[in-house]
Motif scaffolding. Structure first.
Motif, PDB file in Angstrom:
ATOM      1  N   UNK A   1       0.830  -1.205   0.000  1.00  0.00           N
ATOM      2  CA  UNK A   1       0.000   0.000   0.000  1.00  0.00           C
ATOM      3  C   UNK A   1       0.866   1.258   0.000  1.00  0.00           C
ATOM      4  N   UNK A   2       0.407   2.292  -0.683  1.00  0.00           N
ATOM      5  CA  UNK A   2       1.113   3.575  -0.628  1.00  0.00           C
ATOM      6  C   UNK A   2       0.090   4.684  -0.330  1.00  0.00           C
ATOM      7  N   UNK A   3       0.600   5.805   0.152  1.00  0.00           N
ATOM      8  CA  UNK A   3      -0.261   6.984   0.302  1.00  0.00           C
ATOM      9  C   UNK A   3       0.147   7.973  -0.777  1.00  0.00           C
ATOM     10  N   UNK A   4      -0.835   8.552  -1.455  1.00  0.00           N
ATOM     11  CA  UNK A   4      -0.561   9.591  -2.451  1.00  0.00           C
ATOM     12  C   UNK A   4      -1.308  10.853  -2.024  1.00  0.00           C
ATOM     13  N   UNK A   5      -0.564  11.899  -1.699  1.00  0.00           N
ATOM     14  CA  UNK A   5      -1.218  13.151  -1.288  1.00  0.00           C
ATOM     15  C   UNK A   5      -1.098  14.171  -2.412  1.00  0.00           C
ATOM     16  N   UNK A   6      -2.214  14.778  -2.757  1.00  0.00           N
ATOM     17  CA  UNK A   6      -2.222  15.789  -3.815  1.00  0.00           C
ATOM     18  C   UNK A   6      -2.573  17.143  -3.196  1.00  0.00           C
ATOM     19  N   UNK A   7      -1.703  18.129  -3.405  1.00  0.00           N
ATOM     20  CA  UNK A   7      -1.897  19.454  -2.819  1.00  0.00           C
ATOM     21  C   UNK A   7      -2.899  20.287  -3.602  1.00  0.00           C
ATOM     22  N   UNK A   8      -3.227  21.457  -3.060  1.00  0.00           N
ATOM     23  CA  UNK A   8      -4.270  22.311  -3.628  1.00  0.00           C
ATOM     24  C   UNK A   8      -4.099  22.596  -5.108  1.00  0.00           C
ATOM     25  N   UNK A   9      -2.859  22.915  -5.537  1.00  0.00           N
ATOM     26  CA  UNK A   9      -2.679  23.271  -6.947  1.00  0.00           C
ATOM     27  C   UNK A   9      -2.835  22.039  -7.839  1.00  0.00           C
ATOM     28  N   UNK A  10      -2.607  20.859  -7.297  1.00  0.00           N
ATOM     29  CA  UNK A  10      -2.735  19.628  -8.097  1.00  0.00           C
ATOM     30  C   UNK A  10      -4.193  19.210  -8.280  1.00  0.00           C
ATOM     31  N   UNK A  11      -5.101  19.827  -7.516  1.00  0.00           N
ATOM     32  CA  UNK A  11      -6.532  19.488  -7.664  1.00  0.00           C
ATOM     33  C   UNK A  11      -7.364  20.757  -7.874  1.00  0.00           C
ATOM     34  N   UNK A  12      -6.737  21.776  -8.499  1.00  0.00           N
ATOM     35  CA  UNK A  12      -7.371  23.090  -8.573  1.00  0.00           C
ATOM     36  C   UNK A  12      -8.454  23.201  -9.644  1.00  0.00           C
ATOM     37  N   UNK A  13      -8.511  22.241 -10.564  1.00  0.00           N
ATOM     38  CA  UNK A  13      -9.497  22.346 -11.647  1.00  0.00           C
ATOM     39  C   UNK A  13      -9.879  20.940 -12.076  1.00  0.00           C
ATOM     40  N   UNK A  14     -10.938  20.881 -12.910  1.00  0.00           N
ATOM     41  CA  UNK A  14     -11.366  19.569 -13.419  1.00  0.00           C
ATOM     42  C   UNK A  14     -10.212  18.918 -14.182  1.00  0.00           C
ATOM     43  N   UNK A  15      -9.506  19.724 -15.001  1.00  0.00           N
ATOM     44  CA  UNK A  15      -8.398  19.145 -15.786  1.00  0.00           C
ATOM     45  C   UNK A  15      -7.317  18.589 -14.863  1.00  0.00           C
ATOM     46  N   UNK A  16      -7.017  19.339 -13.790  1.00  0.00           N
ATOM     47  CA  UNK A  16      -5.974  18.874 -12.850  1.00  0.00           C
ATOM     48  C   UNK A  16      -6.433  17.587 -12.161  1.00  0.00           C
TER      49      UNK A  16
END
Ligand code: ADP
Ligand code: ASP
Ligand code: MG
Length: 487
Positions: A1-16
């Motif tokens: 198992x791994x943890x993947x954390x995505x920061x605000x800029x990585x989830x800022x839009x539908x495309x992101x």
């Protein structure tokens, strides 16, 4: 198992978010648990809405919230298409109604306690995690959403809560570890709850810490922090364009970088991972093919300057005493005064005739200094930046200090120097207006011949210098020619 954390800029839009779904799919065989921040700058906007509401600026508070509502709805529509309407009705609209009701209560005079602030701020990650889980499902990822407030149990220090590890780990093992066996778990970072179920937050930038807690709780093989830069860099690219990526770093060095200003990692992230020996890897969600920076127990090449980090928004206070015998008393008294009043002291330097402090700027400083004995002369310099060189044991190497000082003395207007604060850093206080030139000069001095085994060029870094050095290694020392090539 791994943890993947995505920061605000990585989830800022539908495309992101679609890009993130692609990255998660490419790791599906290692059973990812995904931790997400609030979308874009949502937390900053919620902070602003709270400020407006508490000052009675109802329209401005409403405007901030309305912008956020539209933004979340628009990106959800792009992600979910014809399924968006139902999702918005059940998962988005009620959250914005609740937020609106909270802001109205504040406007009408309800006290803006840290508990109430946490309640409002928690909505950023509640929204993003629900939207991202739905988007994953739509893109064919078998996944489920876990409410972070059910598993991350904290103390009651609102706005900067600390996890209660035993209970949190037990819950993570019972729920998240089991669910992650056959589906992707998605949860919000940054938020938790007290044992009584009251929402808390872990402090700004705290989604990195959430990822580390989750990783340690489920005994993950790796904790990946996906962000908007290629890894831990030799300096903040916003301050100096031309930094190199560090291929790897020791836990201690990474923690020191984070503590002294490298925003890319929240400093408290390192401990939970380190206690269990889980590597943390910083990677760029816009260039997922890159290797990033691997942080682990091994410190590559100690006694080498690895990075230059900086903090702004500081003030230097110099105290000069007439009788040297007074110095210890004045110095300790001042340190206590700052601590009691929660004025964070960043650096202290003994002077021949006094003592200097670099402090986080505070509007209360003038009032606090009024109480100091009148025989002590005080000078205050605002708009100070503290620049730190980072590297294991570099503070005991006089040659490094000399090189640093000769690189910056002419241009920087150095206000303070500190060699003693930690084993892993040398620090300089300079005027904020000189920050850029100071970092540039230090970077030139210490990374002129950056070792390709430790550093890699980034798209923005100075390829000429780097390539020249690499070419030199290749021609002068063929044994080193296998060193990883510059990308
Ligand atoms: P996220 O939203 O992914 O959590 P952050 O904004 O918190 O991202 O952190 C990433 C930012 O950290 C980068 O955009 C960069 O400007 C800043 N940063 C500061 N110092 C460094 C450094 N030494 N290496 C890499 N990034 C740094
Ligand atoms: N959304 C939170 C913040 O902006 C937490 C995080 O992004 O790490 O501080
Ligand atoms: Mg961050």
């Amino acid at each position: 198992m791994i943890v993947m954390k995505f920061g605000g800029s990585s989830v800022a839009s539908a495309a992101a978010i679609e890009r993130v779904a692609g990255i998660v799919k490419s790791h599906i065989e290692v059973r990812p648990v995904v931790v997400v921040s609030a979308m874009g700058t949502t937390t900053d906007r919620l902070v602003e809405a709270l400020q407006y509401a508490s000052q009675g600026f109802a329209y401005s508070a409403w405007r901030r919230l309305e912008d956020l509502r539209r933004y979340h709805i628009q990106e959800t529509q792009r992600l979910l298409g014809c399924h968006a309407r139902k999702f918005i009705e059940t998962h988005i609209a009620p959250k914005f109604q609740a937020l609106h009701a909270l802001l109205v209560e504040i406007e009408e005079g309800k006290k803006l306690t840290p508990e109430l602030q946490d309640k409002v701020l928690s909505y950023g990650e509640r929204l993003s995690s629900a939207i991202i889980a739905a988007a994953f499902e739509r893109s064919g990822i078998h996944c489920c959403h876990v409410d972070a407030t059910e598993v991350i149990i904290t103390d009651e220090q609102h706005l900067g809560a600390a996890p209660i590890y035993s209970e949190t780990y037990a819950r993570l093992r019972r729920t998240v570890a089991k669910l992650a066996r056959n589906r992707v778990v998605v949860m919000g970072g940054f938020i938790g709850a007290t044992r009584n179920g009251i929402a808390t937050t872990l402090g700004r930038g705290g989604s990195d810490l959430s990822a580390s807690i989750v990783g340690a709780g489920i005994s993950a093989d790796e904790i990946q922090i996906w962000t908007d830069v290629d890894g831990m860099l030799t300096s903040d690219p916003r301050v100096f364009h031309g930094a190199y990526r560090l291929r790897s770093l020791g836990y201690d060095e990474a923690e020191e970088m984070a503590r002294l200003g490298a925003k890319v990692l929240c400093p408290r992230t390192v401990q939970p991972a380190m206690r269990q020996g889980i590597p943390i890897v910083i990677r760029n969600a816009r260039h997922p093919e890159g290797d990033g920076t691997r942080i682990g127990a091994q410190t590559p090449r100690p006694s080498t300057v690895k990075a230059i980090v900086s903090k702004t928004g500081m003030t230097t206070v110099h105290l000069f005493v007439t009788k040297l015998g007074m110095l210890p008393c004045v110095s300790t008294g001042l340190s206590d005064l700052f601590e009691r009043n929660q004025v964070h002291v960043e650096m202290v330097q003994a002077q021949p005739d006094g003592v200097s402090f670099a402090l986080e700027s505070s509007p209360r400083l003038a009032e606090l200094l009024q109480g100091v004995d009148r025989s002590v002369r005080i000078t205050v310099q605002e708009r100070t930046a503290v620049v730190s060189l980072i590297g294991d044991t570099i503070n005991s190497d006089e040659a490094i200090l000399k090189r640093a000082l000769s690189a910056i003395l002419n241009d920087s207007g150095v206000r303070m120097v500190s060699q003693g604060g930690s084993q892993k850093s040398l620090r300089f206080a300079v005027p904020e207006s000189k920050l850029r030139v100071t970092v540039e000069n230090l970077h030139r001095e210490f990374f002129r011949s950056a070792d390709p085994e430790i550093f890699a060029s980034t798209p923005g870094s100075d390829r000429t210098l780097f390539t020249r050095r690499f070419a030199r290694i290749a021609t002068e020392a063929p044994a080193n020619a296998h060193a990883v090539p510059v990308r």
